[in-house]
Design a protein around this motif. Structure first.
Motif, mmCIF file in Angstrom:
data_model
loop_
_atom_site.group_PDB
_atom_site.id
_atom_site.type_symbol
_atom_site.label_atom_id
_atom_site.label_comp_id
_atom_site.label_asym_id
_atom_site.label_seq_id
_atom_site.Cartn_x
_atom_site.Cartn_y
_atom_site.Cartn_z
ATOM 1 N N ASP A 126 0.861 -1.172 0.000
ATOM 2 C CA ASP A 126 0.000 0.000 0.000
ATOM 3 C C ASP A 126 0.909 1.236 0.000
ATOM 4 O OD1 ASP A 126 0.930 0.296 2.609
ATOM 5 O OD2 ASP A 126 -0.923 -0.402 3.532
ATOM 6 N N GLU A 127 0.307 2.405 -0.150
ATOM 7 C CA GLU A 127 1.094 3.640 -0.287
ATOM 8 C C GLU A 127 1.984 3.901 0.924
ATOM 9 O OE1 GLU A 127 0.200 8.349 -1.057
ATOM 10 O OE2 GLU A 127 -1.221 6.889 -1.878
ATOM 11 N N LYS A 128 1.442 3.695 2.119
ATOM 12 C CA LYS A 128 2.195 3.953 3.357
ATOM 13 C C LYS A 128 3.409 3.019 3.451
ATOM 14 C CE LYS A 128 1.767 3.076 8.270
ATOM 15 N NZ LYS A 128 0.990 2.365 9.249
ATOM 16 N N THR A 129 3.195 1.735 3.165
ATOM 17 C CA THR A 129 4.289 0.757 3.258
ATOM 18 C C THR A 129 5.324 0.995 2.169
ATOM 19 O OG1 THR A 129 2.673 -0.822 4.116
ATOM 20 C CG2 THR A 129 4.815 -1.705 3.499
ATOM 21 N N GLU A 130 4.878 1.395 0.986
ATOM 22 C CA GLU A 130 5.814 1.679 -0.104
ATOM 23 C C GLU A 130 6.723 2.853 0.263
ATOM 24 O OE1 GLU A 130 5.893 2.665 -4.882
ATOM 25 O OE2 GLU A 130 4.030 1.968 -3.958
ATOM 26 N N GLU A 131 6.153 3.887 0.864
ATOM 27 C CA GLU A 131 6.968 5.036 1.292
ATOM 28 C C GLU A 131 7.950 4.620 2.392
ATOM 29 O OE1 GLU A 131 7.459 8.053 -0.038
ATOM 30 O OE2 GLU A 131 6.197 7.214 -1.610
ATOM 31 N N MET A 132 7.474 3.778 3.310
ATOM 32 C CA MET A 132 8.331 3.269 4.386
ATOM 33 C C MET A 132 9.497 2.477 3.777
ATOM 34 S SD MET A 132 7.188 0.545 7.339
ATOM 35 C CE MET A 132 6.409 1.567 8.542
ATOM 36 N N ALA A 133 9.201 1.650 2.778
ATOM 37 C CA ALA A 133 10.235 0.847 2.112
ATOM 38 C C ALA A 133 11.241 1.744 1.402
ATOM 39 C CB ALA A 133 9.592 -0.129 1.133
ATOM 40 N N LYS A 134 10.758 2.762 0.700
ATOM 41 C CA LYS A 134 11.668 3.677 -0.013
ATOM 42 C C LYS A 134 12.609 4.386 0.954
ATOM 43 C CE LYS A 134 8.627 4.679 -3.922
ATOM 44 N NZ LYS A 134 7.733 5.690 -4.512
ATOM 45 N N ARG A 135 12.076 4.812 2.114
ATOM 46 C CA ARG A 135 12.930 5.490 3.107
ATOM 47 C C ARG A 135 13.999 4.528 3.639
ATOM 48 N NH1 ARG A 135 8.004 7.620 4.769
ATOM 49 N NH2 ARG A 135 7.922 6.214 6.564
ATOM 50 N N CYS A 136 13.594 3.301 3.977
ATOM 51 C CA CYS A 136 14.553 2.314 4.496
ATOM 52 C C CYS A 136 15.618 1.991 3.453
ATOM 53 C CB CYS A 136 13.836 1.017 4.890
ATOM 54 S SG CYS A 136 12.913 1.107 6.426
ATOM 55 N N LEU A 137 15.195 1.741 2.217
ATOM 56 C CA LEU A 137 16.138 1.370 1.169
ATOM 57 C C LEU A 137 17.040 2.534 0.779
ATOM 58 C CD1 LEU A 137 13.849 -0.918 -1.019
ATOM 59 C CD2 LEU A 137 15.476 -1.576 0.755
ATOM 60 N N SER A 138 16.530 3.760 0.877
ATOM 61 C CA SER A 138 17.379 4.940 0.630
ATOM 62 C C SER A 138 18.481 5.014 1.685
ATOM 63 C CB SER A 138 16.550 6.223 0.656
ATOM 64 O OG SER A 138 15.678 6.277 -0.445
ATOM 65 N N GLU A 139 18.129 4.660 2.917
ATOM 66 C CA GLU A 139 19.132 4.665 3.989
ATOM 67 C C GLU A 139 20.155 3.544 3.792
ATOM 68 O OE1 GLU A 139 19.337 5.033 8.834
ATOM 69 O OE2 GLU A 139 17.422 5.400 7.810
ATOM 70 N N VAL A 140 19.687 2.377 3.359
ATOM 71 C CA VAL A 140 20.608 1.279 3.038
ATOM 72 C C VAL A 140 21.576 1.752 1.954
ATOM 73 C CG1 VAL A 140 20.811 -1.018 1.978
ATOM 74 C CG2 VAL A 140 19.038 -0.604 3.697
ATOM 75 N N LYS A 141 21.028 2.372 0.926
ATOM 76 C CA LYS A 141 21.842 2.875 -0.190
ATOM 77 C C LYS A 141 22.894 3.865 0.307
ATOM 78 C CE LYS A 141 21.350 5.372 -4.552
ATOM 79 N NZ LYS A 141 20.453 6.192 -5.360
ATOM 80 N N THR A 142 22.497 4.780 1.172
ATOM 81 C CA THR A 142 23.431 5.769 1.704
ATOM 82 C C THR A 142 24.552 5.110 2.509
ATOM 83 O OG1 THR A 142 21.700 7.443 1.783
ATOM 84 C CG2 THR A 142 23.634 7.840 3.143
ATOM 85 N N LEU A 143 24.204 4.115 3.330
ATOM 86 C CA LEU A 143 25.217 3.457 4.160
ATOM 87 C C LEU A 143 26.198 2.621 3.333
ATOM 88 C CD1 LEU A 143 23.246 2.279 7.325
ATOM 89 C CD2 LEU A 143 24.817 4.195 7.123
ATOM 90 N N LEU A 144 25.725 2.032 2.232
ATOM 91 C CA LEU A 144 26.581 1.133 1.449
ATOM 92 C C LEU A 144 27.292 1.813 0.286
ATOM 93 C CD1 LEU A 144 24.412 -2.122 1.272
ATOM 94 C CD2 LEU A 144 26.131 -1.465 2.965
ATOM 95 N N THR A 145 26.913 3.045 -0.028
ATOM 96 C CA THR A 145 27.537 3.754 -1.140
ATOM 97 C C THR A 145 28.888 4.300 -0.693
ATOM 98 O OG1 THR A 145 25.364 4.347 -1.988
ATOM 99 C CG2 THR A 145 27.215 5.615 -2.818
#
Length: 195
Positions: A126-145
């Motif tokens: 759903d929209e709320k979970t998708e936004e939550m996923a994008k925020r988490c994955l953006s943070e993963v991306k930042t930590l691993l880049t």
């Protein structure tokens, strides 16, 4: 032979390490090493002295412990939300079946051995979970880049969200344990960040 390594498929191995010698000073935060090794083709190493391969890679990143703990908590919350969505989807499907709304033709019936495992099934967010996923994955991306300043937030999710993929990410950011990731889309996304 006792030190042989065997990977029959692509996989990435993650371990965390904090040195007892690396005590932070008053003005710095505790950092831990993310140690990783992955192979892009099946590999069998029987003699480490003579092994040479163009499909095996390794490296490390130094990451603040507080950010790892924070991210793991967010991933845990995301996993719970994905489980809730899966349960509600399963309940809806059961309700439709029991009221006869699903087609009962023999050609559409799935035998128990053919049923996909729920943990590997793609979850429709759903929209709320998708936004939550994008925020988490953006943070993963930042930590691993390698250059976090150049990392921009994700506008779309780079792999199919399954319960298994989110559980694997949660395990990956557990500094008390290591993990092995073999799920293909998640594997490719993670190694793209580590390059």
């Amino acid at each position: 032979e006792s030190r042989a390594a065997n990977a029959s498929n692509k996989e990435i191995n993650i371990q965390w390490y904090i040195s007892s010698m690396a005590k932070p000073s008053n003005d710095t935060e505790t950092k831990v090493f993310l140690l990783y090794a992955y192979n892009t083709q099946p590999v069998k190493i029987s003699n480490i002295k003579t092994f040479s391969s163009t499909s095996v890679f390794s490296g490390h990143l130094l990451i603040p412990l507080a950010r790892i703990v924070s991210l793991r908590k967010k991933l845990s919350n995301l996993k719970e939300q994905v489980e809730i969505l899966m349960q509600s989807s399963k309940s809806l499907s059961s309700a439709l079946e029991s009221t006869g709304f699903l087609e009962q033709s023999e050609s559409l019936k799935i035998s128990p051995s053919q049923k996909p495992q729920m943990s590997g099934a793609k979850v429709h967010l759903d929209e709320k979970t998708e936004e939550m996923a994008k925020r988490c994955l953006s943070e993963v991306k930042t930590l691993l880049t390698v250059v976090p300043a150049l990392s921009s937030p994700l506008t779309e999710i780079p792999f199919d969200v399954t319960l298994q993929s989110i559980a694997s990410l949660e395990d990956m950011f557990d500094p008390a344990n290591g993990c092995i990731i073999t799920e293909e889309n998640l594997f490719h996304w993670i190694i793209s960040l580590l390059h």
